[in-house]
Enzyme design. Structure first.
Site, PDB file in Angstrom:
ATOM      1  CD  GLU A 270      -2.134   2.107   1.580  1.00 45.78           C
ATOM      2  OE1 GLU A 270      -1.696   3.009   0.806  1.00 45.78           O
ATOM      3  OE2 GLU A 270      -2.505   2.319   2.737  1.00 45.78           O
ATOM      4  CB  CYS A 305      -1.764   6.616   2.095  1.00 48.08           C
ATOM      5  SG  CYS A 305      -3.082   5.724   2.909  1.00 48.08           S
TER       6      CYS A 305
HETATM    7  O1  TXE Z   1       8.702   5.912   4.273  1.00 50.16           O
HETATM    8  P1  TXE Z   1       9.329   4.502   4.003  1.00 50.16           P
HETATM    9  P2  TXE Z   1       9.239   7.163   5.113  1.00 50.16           P
HETATM   10  C1  TXE Z   1       5.536   8.310   1.849  1.00 50.16           C
HETATM   11  C2  TXE Z   1       5.467   9.803   2.070  1.00 50.16           C
HETATM   12  C3  TXE Z   1       6.691  10.080   2.864  1.00 50.16           C
HETATM   13  C4  TXE Z   1       7.664   9.110   2.247  1.00 50.16           C
HETATM   14  C5  TXE Z   1       8.850   8.751   3.094  1.00 50.16           C
HETATM   15  O2  TXE Z   1       5.539  10.439   0.820  1.00 50.16           O
HETATM   16  O3  TXE Z   1       7.140  11.393   2.719  1.00 50.16           O
HETATM   17  O4  TXE Z   1       6.888   7.963   2.022  1.00 50.16           O
HETATM   18  O5  TXE Z   1       8.443   8.324   4.393  1.00 50.16           O
HETATM   19  C6  TXE Z   1      10.559   0.764   6.385  1.00 50.16           C
HETATM   20  N1  TXE Z   1      13.338  -2.519   3.569  1.00 50.16           N
HETATM   21  N2  TXE Z   1       4.744   7.580   2.818  1.00 50.16           N
HETATM   22  O6  TXE Z   1      10.686   7.367   4.917  1.00 50.16           O
HETATM   23  O7  TXE Z   1      10.787   4.596   3.755  1.00 50.16           O
HETATM   24  C7  TXE Z   1      10.686   1.907   7.354  1.00 50.16           C
HETATM   25  O8  TXE Z   1      11.598   1.579   8.387  1.00 50.16           O
HETATM   26  C8  TXE Z   1      12.325  -2.765   4.424  1.00 50.16           C
HETATM   27  C9  TXE Z   1       3.450   7.149   2.372  1.00 50.16           C
HETATM   28  O9  TXE Z   1       8.780   7.014   6.502  1.00 50.16           O
HETATM   29  O10 TXE Z   1       8.499   3.878   2.973  1.00 50.16           O
HETATM   30  C10 TXE Z   1       9.247   2.071   7.812  1.00 50.16           C
HETATM   31  O11 TXE Z   1       8.938   1.095   8.779  1.00 50.16           O
HETATM   32  N3  TXE Z   1      11.690  -1.784   5.107  1.00 50.16           N
HETATM   33  C11 TXE Z   1       2.817   6.207   3.289  1.00 50.16           C
HETATM   34  C12 TXE Z   1       8.462   1.789   6.528  1.00 50.16           C
HETATM   35  O12 TXE Z   1       9.343   1.042   5.702  1.00 50.16           O
HETATM   36  C13 TXE Z   1      12.081  -0.522   4.886  1.00 50.16           C
HETATM   37  C14 TXE Z   1       3.107   6.267   4.713  1.00 50.16           C
HETATM   38  C15 TXE Z   1       8.008   3.025   5.754  1.00 50.16           C
HETATM   39  O13 TXE Z   1       9.139   3.753   5.406  1.00 50.16           O
HETATM   40  C16 TXE Z   1      13.115  -0.204   3.984  1.00 50.16           C
HETATM   41  C17 TXE Z   1       4.440   6.731   5.007  1.00 50.16           C
HETATM   42  C18 TXE Z   1      13.749  -1.279   3.309  1.00 50.16           C
HETATM   43  N4  TXE Z   1      14.732  -1.078   2.432  1.00 50.16           N
HETATM   44  C19 TXE Z   1       5.190   7.372   4.070  1.00 50.16           C
HETATM   45  N5  TXE Z   1      13.271   1.137   3.977  1.00 50.16           N
HETATM   46  C20 TXE Z   1       1.440   5.723   3.010  1.00 50.16           C
HETATM   47  N6  TXE Z   1       1.243   4.996   1.909  1.00 50.16           N
HETATM   48  O14 TXE Z   1       0.545   5.905   3.810  1.00 50.16           O
HETATM   49  C21 TXE Z   1      12.364   1.654   4.834  1.00 50.16           C
HETATM   50  N7  TXE Z   1      11.642   0.659   5.393  1.00 50.16           N
END
Ligand code: TXE
Length: 498
Positions: A270, A305
């Site tokens: 998602e 989101c």
């Molecule tokens: O997200 P990440 P971040 C979008 C929103 C935001 C951007 C960055 O635009 O500005 O993402 O946010 C884990 N392998 N959304 O940096 O990186 C991480 O530790 C496995 C939209 O917070 O996607 C966290 O638990 N896991 C969104 C989770 O992934 C990894 C909600 C989300 O982090 C990983 C949040 C890896 N390589 C942010 N790298 C929505 N759809 O609602 C990171 N993580």
């Protein structure tokens, strides 16, 4: 000022928090920790372990053991499994204030939103999926061809739990999004390793404590804290994980998808959104529409989101609707989440505030007109004014990329075709809202919008029984509802020949 509950005060007094593996807190193999910062005042609330590969291995081993054939969890009847999920829902409700306060401390959001969306939302989700444990079913099938030798047969499918599930969640709704994954996975009979976001890991540990109190057998629900690069990556790459369920950025979702495919591990993703709100010149009510569009983008500081971050307004009413939305935004009070009179809290982190502010600068540089807001508040804490741009150019960065903050861009349109072309001109396709009193127009839009969720005359709200997920680069698969629990099952086809 709201007083912290005794339970939360005691929990926070620990200061250093370990992983929750096999029903107990277990220290990390390494010494590295992550500080959890209160975004309202930049103070450290506590520190969690930065999970290493060995910690992930331990958690996955516990979950694998709990999933073994003949384990307590596997032998449990669906009815008893449902009772545990129901008890967990009740415990979340009993401790909703503790959970809500925890979420507000680590995420910054308004306490009323933590109460309703996180604590309330999680309780509703666990309660809903408690009812699904007894309703998972296969089908009986008439095969298309006769059996060899004129024999008879009985063919059917059964749905079996897929195995150990890795749930990787973001910080914007730390408890409710965790519940969207953990509840259906457990309802299906799977076991889970949850990795919360490094920004908001503490509420997940509280959830794990409550799961044990609800009677969850050891190892069924584990939490490993840590970052993405080390902890999340180790979890995704683990060969004993049978499904990774992820909510977060499209960028990270692609990495997770590629890594998981190395072991042919299933994924549901998602991902981000850039959802349009389309306001026709015949809204049911101008005031309600302005409030609805504003709520659609400014709720949770725009860190949602499904946030409606692009508002397309029909030309005839463009100025009026934009003025109405701007009035709503300019009346919003910005303050910390425990201030009961606040409408907008801080953003989640310093880094995220900087990212959102840099999008605002890009918007100005590319020629969008700043209608309102745009300033961060130079106090302690990561505060930003609700911000509104106006632009006729659908290709601008602020209209194409997810900002994930309280930033709305208004774009005029001529007619339905123009609205559809502009709304669908995006690599994302999570949600859309349509604002009109004409049901035929609304239906035509519903048919042609490239979005996984469409709401008419309301901002998007989640419901446990309504699937959620995206078209295009907004994701793969759907969460919630019946499809949400079937996500965590695998199908076995059986044919008995006699
Ligand atoms: O997200 P990440 P971040 C979008 C929103 C935001 C951007 C960055 O635009 O500005 O993402 O946010 C884990 N392998 N959304 O940096 O990186 C991480 O530790 C496995 C939209 O917070 O996607 C966290 O638990 N896991 C969104 C989770 O992934 C990894 C909600 C989300 O982090 C990983 C949040 C890896 N390589 C942010 N790298 C929505 N759809 O609602 C990171 N993580």
């Amino acid at each position: 000022m709201v007083e912290l509950t005794d339970k939360l005060t005691k929990f926070l007094a620990k200061k250093n928090h370990n992983h929750f593996i096999n029903g107990i807190y277990q220290p990390s193999i390494g010494d590295d920790q992550i500080a959890v910062i209160n975004p309202a005042n930049e103070e450290i609330i506590g520190k969690v372990a930065l999970g290493q590969k060995e910690d992930v291995d331990r958690a996955v081993a516990a979950a694998k053991k709990a999933f073994q054939y003949n384990s307590l969890w596997r032998r449990m009847s669906p009815d008893d499994r449902g009772k545990i999920l129901y008890s967990l829902a009740e415990l979340i409700t009993d401790h909703s204030e503790t959970i809500a306060q925890m979420v507000t401390l680590e995420n910054g959001k308004l306490l009323k939103d933590s109460r309703s969306s996180d604590a309330g939302g999680a309780a509703n989700t666990f309660r809903y999926y408690a009812g699904w444990t007894t309703k998972i079913e296969g089908e009986t099938l008439d095969l298309s061809q006769p059996q060899k030798g004129g024999k008879q047969n009985f063919a059917f499918t059964r749905r079996e739990p897929i195995g150990v599930v890795a749930a990787i969640v973001p910080w914007n709704f730390p408890v409710s999004i965790a519940a969207w994954k953990v509840a259906p996975a457990l309802a299906a009979g799977c076991t889970v390793v949850l990795k919360p976001s490094e920004e908001t890991p503490l509420s997940a540990l509280l959830l794990a404590e409550l799961a044990m109190e609800a009677g969850m057998p050891e190892g069924v629900f584990n939490v490993v804290t840590g970052d993405g690069r080390t902890t999340g990556a180790a979890l995704t790459a683990h060969p004993d994980i049978k499904k990774v369920t992820f909510t977060g950025s499209t960028y990270t979702g692609k990495i997770i998808g590629k890594t998981a495919m190395e072991n042919v591990t299933g994924v549901s993703l998602e991902l981000g959104g850039k959802s349009p709100a389309i306001v026709f010149d015949d809204p049911v009510d101008f005031g309600a529409t302005a409030n609805g569009v504003a709520a659609g983008i400014f709720r949770n500081q725009g860190q949602v989101c499904v946030a409606g971050s692009r508002v397309y307004i029909q030309k005839k009413v463009f100025d009026k609707v934009l003025t109405d939305i701007t009035h709503v935004a300019e009346k919003m009070k910005i303050s910390h989440g425990f201030d009961g009179t606040a409408d907008l809290g801080p953003l989640v982190s310093k880094g995220h505030l900087a990212k959102v502010c840099s999008y605002i600068e890009t918007g100005k540089r590319e020629g969008a007109s700043l209608v309102s807001g745009g300033q961060s508040i130079k106090n302690k804490g990561y505060y930003l004014q609700p911000t509104i741009f106006s632009s006729p150019d659908n290709q601008q960065t602020i209209i194409q990329e997810e900002i994930f903050g309280p930033v709305l861009t208004a774009i005029p349109f001529d007619d339905m075709e123009d609205a559809l072309q502009k709304a669908n001109d995006s690599k994302m396709g999570l949600a859309a809202t349509v604002w009109t009193k004409n049901i035929s127009k609304a239906m035509a839009m519903i048919n042609r919008l490239e979005a996984g969720v469409v709401y008419v005359n309301s901002p998007v709200r989640s419901d446990p029984n309504l699937p959620l997920g995206g078209y295009k680069q907004s994701g793969i698969g759907r969460e919630l509802g019946k499809v949400g629990v079937y996500n965590y099952t695998t199908l076995k086809s059986v044919n008995i020949v006699f």
